[in-house]
Design an enzyme around this catalytic site. Structure first.
Site: not given
Ligand code: PEP
Length: 252
Positions: A9, A11, A97, A99, A169, A175, A215
């Protein structure tokens, strides 16, 4: 047999020039790599999808989008539909996701609509979900994950799961450099598979690929991917370096 998948991904990273360069580097890195039952997917930004699709034709790399709107077309300024993705050769879309959930207010109900729209247009869905740190501290991680999956996916017929990949996730690991331990990942993936089995039976549960994201790096990938219910990873930061991405792809 369900497939292993390593999906990058990207992003909101990489302009057109950087996309071309990274695609070229990943292609080169995979040239002599034998992929055993493993799919490799990259998800560049919308503007760079046509270029990536063109460059990945006849390669070992598939191209996915990072998001899409649930409507087919209309007055939705700034949005991209499933038809538009298909028209540039995209066959897979990442939905849900963390985010998107956190910064763009995407709810389970909205995600159910997006999943429906993607499947109606024969797009494969990589469906993301995962608990926040506070949920895990309160021992609520399974309840949170179960409700995310049920609310967004359990209205579907069993057959729909042929076009669905799940990506667990944990938000606290995305991240942050903080990774779920291989045991934590395995425990949750086994729980997810059992949740699927309870609703749809073992046939569906055993055939759906469940990816871990958070990560993942060359240093921890093989231990995580070595767990029986982990079928690969959704990779953020480490997918932006061809060398690291290749090391993760070959970690099985
Ligand atoms: C992600 O964004 O899906 C992700 C897993 O990011 P990272 O690998 O950087 O934690």
């Amino acid at each position: 047999m369900r497939k292993n998948i390593v999906a990058g991904n990207w992003k909101m990273n990489n302009d057109l020039k950087a996309t071309k360069t990274l695609v070229k580097q990943i292609k080169k890195s995979l040239k002599k790599t034998k992929l055993k039952n493993t799919r490799v997917i990259i998800a560049p930004t919308f503007t760079n999808l046509p270029s990536a699709v063109k460059r990945c034709k006849k390669s070992k790399i598939e191209v996915a989008a990072q998001n899409m709107h649930q409507a087919t077309s209309g007055a939705f300024t700034g949005e991209i539909s499933a038809e538009m993705l298909k028209s540039v050769g995209v066959k897979t879309v990442i939905l849900g996701h963390s985010e998107r959930r956190a910064y763009f207010g995407e709810t389970d109900a909205l995600l159910a609509e997006k999943v429906n729209a993607a499947l109606a247009h024969k797009l494969e869905v990589i469906f993301c979900f995962g608990e926040e740190l506070a949920d895990r501290k309160a021992n609520k991680e399974e309840a949170v994950v179960e409700s995310q999956i049920k609310n967004a996916l359990f209205h579907l017929e069993a057959d729909a799961f042929k076009k669905i990949v799940l990506a667990y996730e944990p938000v606290w690991a995305i991240g942050t450099g903080e990774t779920a331990s291989p045991e934590q990942a395995q425990d949750m993936h086994a729980f997810i598979r059992k949740t699927l089995a309870d609703k749809y039976g073992n046939g569906v549960a055993d055939s759906v690929s469940i990816l871990y994201g958070g990560s993942v790096k060359p240093a921890n990938a093989s231990e995580i991917f070595g767990k029986p219910d982990v079928d690969g990873g959704l990779i953020g930061g480490a997918a932006l370096k061809a060398e690291d991405f290749h090391a993760i792809i070959t970690a099985f």
